[in-house]
Design a protein around this motif. Structure first.
Motif, PDB file in Angstrom:
ATOM      1  N   ALA A  79      11.808 -28.033 -45.209  1.00  0.00           N
ATOM      2  CA  ALA A  79      11.715 -26.736 -45.125  1.00  0.00           C
ATOM      3  C   ALA A  79      13.183 -26.083 -45.061  1.00  0.00           C
ATOM      4  O   ALA A  79      14.431 -26.874 -44.967  1.00  0.00           O
ATOM      5  N   ALA A  80      13.257 -24.737 -45.101  1.00  0.00           N
ATOM      6  CA  ALA A  80      14.570 -24.289 -45.493  1.00  0.00           C
ATOM      7  C   ALA A  80      15.359 -24.439 -44.359  1.00  0.00           C
ATOM      8  O   ALA A  80      17.036 -24.436 -44.394  1.00  0.00           O
ATOM      9  N   ALA A  81      14.727 -24.349 -43.076  1.00  0.00           N
ATOM     10  CA  ALA A  81      15.808 -24.706 -41.769  1.00  0.00           C
ATOM     11  C   ALA A  81      16.038 -26.113 -41.295  1.00  0.00           C
ATOM     12  O   ALA A  81      16.665 -26.440 -40.417  1.00  0.00           O
ATOM     13  N   ASP A  82      15.312 -27.001 -42.023  1.00  0.00           N
ATOM     14  CA  ASP A  82      15.378 -28.326 -41.753  1.00  0.00           C
ATOM     15  C   ASP A  82      16.756 -28.929 -41.999  1.00  0.00           C
ATOM     16  O   ASP A  82      17.237 -28.449 -42.926  1.00  0.00           O
ATOM     17  N   VAL A  83      17.138 -29.962 -41.368  1.00  0.00           N
ATOM     18  CA  VAL A  83      18.572 -30.814 -41.816  1.00  0.00           C
ATOM     19  C   VAL A  83      18.233 -31.465 -43.255  1.00  0.00           C
ATOM     20  O   VAL A  83      17.107 -31.923 -43.385  1.00  0.00           O
ATOM     21  N   SER A  84      19.336 -31.141 -43.916  1.00  0.00           N
ATOM     22  CA  SER A  84      19.309 -31.865 -45.479  1.00  0.00           C
ATOM     23  C   SER A  84      20.126 -32.878 -45.814  1.00  0.00           C
ATOM     24  O   SER A  84      20.098 -33.376 -46.726  1.00  0.00           O
ATOM     25  N   GLU A  85      20.849 -33.121 -44.726  1.00  0.00           N
ATOM     26  CA  GLU A  85      22.039 -34.409 -44.811  1.00  0.00           C
ATOM     27  C   GLU A  85      21.685 -35.405 -44.289  1.00  0.00           C
ATOM     28  O   GLU A  85      21.147 -35.542 -43.057  1.00  0.00           O
ATOM     29  N   ASN A  86      22.405 -36.727 -44.540  1.00  0.00           N
ATOM     30  CA  ASN A  86      22.093 -38.066 -44.261  1.00  0.00           C
ATOM     31  C   ASN A  86      20.636 -38.449 -43.922  1.00  0.00           C
ATOM     32  O   ASN A  86      20.009 -39.070 -42.870  1.00  0.00           O
ATOM     33  N   LEU A  87      19.740 -38.288 -44.860  1.00  0.00           N
ATOM     34  CA  LEU A  87      18.321 -38.451 -44.663  1.00  0.00           C
ATOM     35  C   LEU A  87      18.228 -39.899 -45.046  1.00  0.00           C
ATOM     36  O   LEU A  87      19.053 -40.582 -45.694  1.00  0.00           O
ATOM     37  N   ARG A  88      17.026 -40.140 -44.662  1.00  0.00           N
ATOM     38  CA  ARG A  88      16.739 -41.846 -44.730  1.00  0.00           C
ATOM     39  C   ARG A  88      15.391 -41.909 -45.565  1.00  0.00           C
ATOM     40  O   ARG A  88      14.218 -41.398 -45.053  1.00  0.00           O
TER      41      ARG A  88
END
Length: 776
Positions: free
Chosen positions: A103-112
């Motif tokens: 989602a637009a507000a979700d964290v988008s960095e350091n995903l697994r």
């Protein structure tokens, strides 16, 4: 100050500059809309066991369109994306579909991003190969063989670092002696055996003139052509049968080279000179190469080794379409040598014999080999893979040896010549089918093998390599037919992997003895081998996989022994149990395990004199640990050890111990790749001192610590300088060591003593490599 018109022009110019900056100065990728607010999308692609997955495509769908990026060699990816809702789709060959919404507000960095292979990546190639089981940090890769200067086949085994101690038996020309898990496998085929294959062609030769499972075929292996090496720690895969009791080493060769022309010239200590030349054309719908290797050396021996090796290797793979490929390979080899044999160490320590001296100057041999093979691979519409290969091999072998000098014949000496002339044919088939079993991802692996040997084998007494009395001579035919099935299933989103397999082998041994008619005959034997593997990764947040492996392996006996002693075991078994853990912390991999090995009775035919040795059931147990760390992008470290806590014959009182193999083997290597044109490695190997007699612990072989250095410098995009310094510290050591009785000169009393082959002293090699016509 400014006119209205000039003001409007300035404003327009500033606006165009801003648009230009948004369009080209802001980091991004193809497909990004410059006027859209951006954020960083980053992460790592891993398996359920936390193993990084390079080369995976991540497609990002947003209001701004589609963007794509590939994971790097550490499985990581990063790009700027629109600050809006995202849908990530992960693509890769043989990967299960993966889609993730952000989602637009979700964290988008350091995903697994956790992916699953529907068919393990190892099956993507043309060659039939087995899926590696945990621990999985034993794989070797191309740079080790591309940049290191090799002149002997034992140096290739030193790079494996998998608890395998491989020693020179007579200076370089003869097959290596293999020791693993506290057992001495002789030349690869007794005490469980170590199965070695090159492009699925078995190197172990059964009913061989010098020893069961003889690995002399490895002399035709050219190191620069090695693509990768897979190591199975035990008989855990149903795909492998004979000689697999203590593991499998599968060497896969390159199908093409990065450059169209490669030439290497190297020279060094002891009149060593070696050349490697290869041509690998750039083809539209296939891969090909033709390579020659020539090697000459006298070694450090007083009786010059006169080692001559010439190998010619060819390969052509035609990709008929995206799902079908047909390949052809051939290998021709020639190997001539003189050796000093194993010399008595009491004579060396007394100063009567040089460490590199000799007693019989006529030891040595000559070998000729040729292999032609064909490979076929077909992918089905339902993602299945069918592979079929076949081979024809021809070899000629003559080995001249004198182990006991004048023990049996004080007039003529004890020199013998062992002859082996054989024709081999074989066919292997494998079918892999991924599917859903009870709604879970599963993989079915079924296959069959056929291997036929027609052998002319003999033993003669000789003087100065001239036979004067026939000891034994026979025509033998050994046929092995096998079938197997192995079923794997992933549970709990891949966090639990179960695998079970069953293999059936049938052997037919036929011997026509040309000296003693009563020693002729035919016998058959069969053996069922169950396999079971379990791997559990409790949580994706904890880099831990626990595993249990069990497998029964087999090793066939020499046909002459089977026919002459029909009541003895025709096929011995090895039950191998392994439990341990594997950890993957990004750049660090660690594996530990405990093992228990139970060997059955074994009847060993001794080709050196035609006698028999009966070995009772035995047991070994111990522990292993292996570590691999990527310190920087260019520098890595790996190491490990195998500790055998005990190895003994069951049911003996007082206890009789298994001898002639080290019980502690360790290794370490620091490897540099691609740093300012430099690459290289600093490698260390160690074995402890070990007993050579099952009853007397005081009769022991000395251990050793050896350090080897290799450096490679790219001088130009097409020119490299290569340098190696083996035995960097100048360690004085002995490789193969055995305890038996001999008489060094006529008239002296026989003495039971340790005989050994000296390890090479400090050895310098330098060379230059030309790489012309880069394909990319």
């Amino acid at each position: 100050m400014f006119t209205p018109r000039l003001t409007r022009l300035v404003r327009l110019h500033l606006g165009l500059c801003a648009l230009f900056w948004l369009a080209f100065a802001v980091p991004g990728v193809v497909g990004q809309t410059p006027l859209t607010a951006t954020r960083v999308l980053s992460g790592v692609v891993v398996t359920s066991k936390n193993e990084v997955v390079p080369g995976v495509t991540i497609a990002v769908h947003s209001a701004a369109g589609e963007q794509r990026v590939q994971s790097d060699e550490e499985g990581r990816f990063q790009l700027n994306v629109a600050r809006s809702a995202l849908v990530l789709k992960v693509y890769g060959r043989n990967l299960a579909a993966l889609e993730k919404a952000i989602a637009a507000a979700d964290v988008s960095e350091n995903l697994r991003l956790e992916v699953t292979y529907v068919i393990p990546a190892i099956h993507e190639g043309l060659i039939i190969s087995a899926t590696q089981l945990d621990p999985t940090i034993d794989r070797r890769n191309d740079p080790i063989y591309r940049d290191t200067l090799f002149s002997r086949d034992d140096q290739v085994f030193h790079t494996l670092d998998a608890g395998i101690n491989a020693g020179q038996h007579e200076g370089g020309g003869k097959s290596l002696e293999i020791r693993r898990f506290g057992f001495n496998l002789d030349h690869g085929g007794v005490n469980g055996g170590l199965k070695v294959l090159v492009d699925n062609f078995q190197q172990n030769q059964g009913t061989q003139g010098h020893g069961q499972g003889y690995l002399g075929q490895l002399k035709s292996l050219t190191p620069e052509l090695v693509q990768d090496v897979d190591i199975l720690n035990g008989p855990f895969s149903a795909q492998y049968g004979d000689f697999s009791g203590l593991g499998v080493v599968h060497i896969r060769l390159k199908e093409s080279l990065p450059e169209q022309v490669t030439a290497r010239f190297q020279g060094g200590s002891f009149d060593t000179f070696r050349t490697f030349a290869a041509y690998s054309p750039k083809l539209k719908s296939g891969d090909a190469l033709l390579a020659y290797e020539g090697s000459r050396t006298d070694g450090p021996f007083k009786n010059p080794l006169a080692y001559k090796r010439d190998n010619l290797t060819g390969n052509y793979v035609h990709k008929l379409n995206d799902k079908r490929a047909l390949g052809f390979k051939f290998n021709l080899g020639r190997n001539d040598f003189t050796s000093s044999g194993q010399i008595p160490l009491d004579e060396v320590f007394a100063g009567r014999l040089d460490r590199f001296g000799f007693i019989d100057p006529e030891n040595g041999g000559r070998v000729r080999t040729g292999v032609a093979s064909a490979y076929f691979r077909q992918e089905t519409e339902k993602n299945g893979v069918f592979k079929l290969d076949g081979f024809v091999a021809r070899s000629l072998f003559d080995l001249y040896s004198n182990f006991t000098f004048f023990l049996n014949d004080e007039v003529n000496g004890d020199e013998i010549v062992q002859h082996d002339s054989r024709l081999q044919e074989g066919v292997n088939a494998q079918f892999l089918q991924p599917y859903k079993l009870f709604g879970q991802r599963a993989l079915l692996n079924v296959g069959a093998n056929y291997h036929d040997n027609q052998i002319n084998v003999g033993l003669d007494n000789a003087i100065a390599r001239a036979p004067f009395a026939v000891a034994s001579k026979a025509n033998a035919r050994v046929t092995n037919v096998a079938g197997y099935v192995q079923q794997g299933i992933d549970l709990w989103r891949g966090h639990v992997h179960l695998e079970a397999g069953l293999r059936y082998d049938y052997f037919r041994f036929k011997v026509e003895d040309r000296v003693t008619a009563t020693a002729s005959g035919m016998q058959g034997a069969s053996q069922v081998q169950p396999k079971f593997n379990l791997a559990v990764t409790p949580s994706e947040r904890v880099p831990l996989t626990m595993y249990f492996n069990y497998g029964r392996g087999i090793s066939s006996q020499d046909a002459r022994g089977v026919v002459q002693q029909p009541a003895g075991p025709k096929v011995s078994t090895t039950d191998f149990y392994q439990v341990g853990t594997a950890h993957h912390f990004g750049r660090l991999s660690l594996a530990t395990d405990l093992f228990l090995i139970d060997r059955s009775n074994e009847q060993v035919y001794i080709p050196d004199d035609g006698s028999f040795e009966f070995k009772g059931p035995s047991r070994a147990y111990g522990a292993e640990a292996k570590l691999a760390v990527k310190l920087t992008r260019a520098l890595s470290f790996n190491g490990g050890f195998t500790k055998v806590m005990n190895a003994f014959y069951r049911g003996t009182m007082p206890r009789l111990y298994v001898d002639s193999a080290p019980q502690f083997i360790s290794n370490a290597a620091l490897t540099l790749a691609g740093w300012q044109g430099f690459s290289g490695s600093l490698r260390y190997r160690h074995i402890n001192n070990y007993r050579l007699d099952g009853e007397d612990p005081g009769i022991r072989a000395a251990g050793f610590d050896v350090v080897d250095l290799s450096v490679n410098k790219r001088l130009h995009r097409w020119l490299e300088f290569n340098f190696s310094l083996d035995n960097l510290t100048g360690k004085r050591y002995f490789e193969t060591q055995n305890y038996f009785e001999s008489r060094v000169r006529p008239g002296l009393d026989p003495v039971a003593r340790i005989h050994a082959t000296p390890g090479y002293p400090r050895t310098v090699t330098a060379g230059i490599t030309f790489r012309l016509g880069a394909k990319d």
